[in-house]
Design an enzyme around this catalytic site. Structure first.
Site, PDB file in Angstrom:
ATOM      1  N   CYS A 151      -5.472  -0.915  -1.270  1.00  0.00           N
ATOM      2  CA  CYS A 151      -5.619   0.434  -0.703  1.00  0.00           C
ATOM      3  C   CYS A 151      -5.233   1.511  -1.719  1.00  0.00           C
ATOM      4  CB  CYS A 151      -4.751   0.517   0.558  1.00  0.00           C
ATOM      5  SG  CYS A 151      -4.561   2.178   1.227  1.00  0.00           S
ATOM      6  N   CYS A 183      -2.785   4.173  -0.440  1.00  0.00           N
ATOM      7  CA  CYS A 183      -1.447   3.575  -0.306  1.00  0.00           C
ATOM      8  C   CYS A 183      -0.714   3.637  -1.636  1.00  0.00           C
ATOM      9  CB  CYS A 183      -1.545   2.117   0.151  1.00  0.00           C
ATOM     10  SG  CYS A 183      -2.341   1.894   1.753  1.00  0.00           S
TER      11      CYS A 183
END
Length: 109
Positions: free
Chosen positions: A33, A36
């Site tokens: 991600c 993230c």
């Protein structure tokens, strides 16, 4: 990465997050991600800044699918603030350090 950021699993989620005396900001994330990874440095800084007042925890959704399902994680990063064993705030998507600090400040108020 800050050594104050705690990685939690279903095995220690209750003791680390739900039974915590201080608020816990839990980051539901995954290795793949991009957003993230973008917020990770801010979380590290917050872990240091709030040390002793609040905790920062991370849950890898690929490894902890049952926790992700339990908290209805459909999009990551998803950040939940727990206080007294309950979800008090939620943030979906990458946001800045100031917004994340605001979530913690509210929980500490």
């Amino acid at each position: 990465m800050s050594d104050k950021v705690v990685h939690v699993s279903s095995a220690d989620f209750e003791s680390t997050v739900l039974n915590s005396k201080e608020p816990v900001l839990v980051d539901f994330w995954a290795e793949w991600c991009g957003p993230c990874k973008m917020i990770a440095p801010a979380l590290d800084e917050l872990a240091d800044a709030y040390d002793g007042r609040a905790k920062i925890a991370k849950v890898n959704v690929d490894e902890q699918r049952e926790l992700a399902a339990k908290y209805h994680v459909r999009s990551i990063p998803m950040l939940l603030v727990f206080k007294d064993g309950e979800v008090k705030a939620q943030q979906i998507g990458a946001v800045g350090k100031a917004q994340l600090a605001g979530l913690l400040d509210k929980a500490l108020a």
